[in-house]
Design an enzyme around this catalytic site. Structure first.
Site, short mmCIF file in Angstrom:
data_model
loop_
_atom_site.label_atom_id
_atom_site.label_comp_id
_atom_site.label_asym_id
_atom_site.label_seq_id
_atom_site.Cartn_x
_atom_site.Cartn_y
_atom_site.Cartn_z
N CYS A 90 0.84 -1.21 0.00
CA CYS A 90 0.00 0.00 0.00
C CYS A 90 0.88 1.26 0.00
CB CYS A 90 -0.97 -0.04 1.18
SG CYS A 90 -2.33 1.12 1.03
N HIS A 198 -3.47 -5.71 1.31
CA HIS A 198 -2.72 -5.84 2.56
C HIS A 198 -2.61 -7.30 3.00
CE1 HIS A 198 -2.32 -1.60 3.93
NE2 HIS A 198 -3.31 -1.42 3.08
N GLU A 200 -0.81 -8.53 5.19
CA GLU A 200 -0.63 -8.66 6.65
C GLU A 200 -1.97 -8.67 7.38
OE1 GLU A 200 -0.45 -5.99 4.98
OE2 GLU A 200 -0.66 -4.14 6.15
#
Lengths: 231, 80
Positions: A90, A198, A200
């Site tokens: 990002c 994302h 994560e």
């Protein structure tokens, strides 16, 4: 001493996914090390670098532009030039584009709305350091959350990137007006990648998907391999 | 020395911010067919002359102030 590979996560002023990234990397077998942006060096034994999401410098001037000049980025450039794996997520993707370590630039979403939801992304190239745990054309479910995620480059550059397999991920749906539905690109050398979704935030099925773990675990594999390379 | 850098979205580049401004002007009753939103950067710098200032600012643009992929720049140096 831990035998886990060290993955450095650079925190810029305004980063807000640095700790999530560190947690997720730990969950897939890494020893995460948070690095403040003013640090001129990466920790000894760093096997990979993650530039996390957020709003570095409040997105002043252009997203990622100011952060791309941070002292830690000089170290990241050196690390990348030596073949070290670098993943930008990002805002980290925006920083890598502004640092000219990746082609193109991220622009405001076409619909001018912040988009924040789980989306489908297709693996266009499963042969990269970062996608080796995925299969070709696999569809991953990973959340996005950004206002400036429309990747843009000249058409000729896109054609060249596609021909070289540098378009690694494409959106499986219309998300932000990204040229060619590009969600993630890799550099020509194959060791620096950026993506808007994302991973994560997608490492545990409890949160809806663990697909992001495939990308991060591949990064940890690459970190372990890079650590073994004699300096 | 004073100078101004005008940074604009390049021609042909989609400018969603400009489109939103144009739509809003339309709602207010203004007959505006196009709006493009850029950025103005006012600088004060030391330079021996206008040409040197311009050359320095061109480097600033290349290294930070604009992204040539999507933006064009116009540099105005106050010669007085």
């Amino acid at each position: 001493m831990s035998s886990r590979p060290v993955v450095a996560v650079v925190t810029f002023p305004g980063s807000n996914d640095d700790r999530d990234a560190a947690w997720a990397l730990g969950a897939v077998g890494a020893e995460p090390a948070l690095v403040w942006h003013e640090e001129p060096e990466l920790p000894a034994g760093t096997g990979a670098v993650v530039l996390p999401g957020g709003f570095s410098y409040g997105d002043y001037l252009r997203t990622g532009a100011i952060a791309s000049l941070a002292p830690a980025m000089t170290a990241v450039r050196r690390f990348a030039a030596s073949g070290g794996p670098v993943l930008g997520i990002c805002n980290g993707f925006q920083i890598l584009c502004e640092a000219r370590l990746l082609p193109g630039v991220l622009r405001p979403n076409r619909q001018l709305e912040f988009v924040c939801r789980d989306i489908r992304v297709r693996v266009e190239n499963a042969e990269t350091l970062f996608t080796r745990r995925c299969s070709a054309d696999q569809e991953l479910v990973i959340p996005v959350k950004h206002g400036e995620g429309a990747w843009y480059a000249d058409e000729a550059i896109l054609v060249q990137l596609v021909a070289r397999g540098q378009v690694v991920l494409r959106y499986g749906e219309d998300v932000n007006g990204s040229l060619g539905s590009v969600a993630g690109v890799i550099n020509e050398a194959g060791n620096v990648m950026g993506l808007m979704p994302h991973p994560e935030h997608a490492v545990d099925p409890l949160l809806g998907s663990a697909d992001g773990g495939l990308l991060l675990a591949a990064l940890v594999d690459a970190a372990a391999a890079h650590t073994l390379v004699p300096a | 020395m004073k100078a101004t850098v005008l940074v604009r979205p390049k021609q042909g580049i989609l400018d969603p911010q400009g489109d939103a401004v144009q739509h809003s002007l339309h709602k207010l009753g203004f007959d505006v067919s196009t709006a493009r939103v850029g950025r103005v950067i006012d600088l004060e710098l030391e330079a021996p002359g206008v040409d040197e200032a311009r050359a320095t600012i061109e480097r600033m643009c290349a290294e930070l102030l604009a992204n040539p992929l999507i933006e064009s720049v116009e540099i105005q140096v106050d010669g007085s």
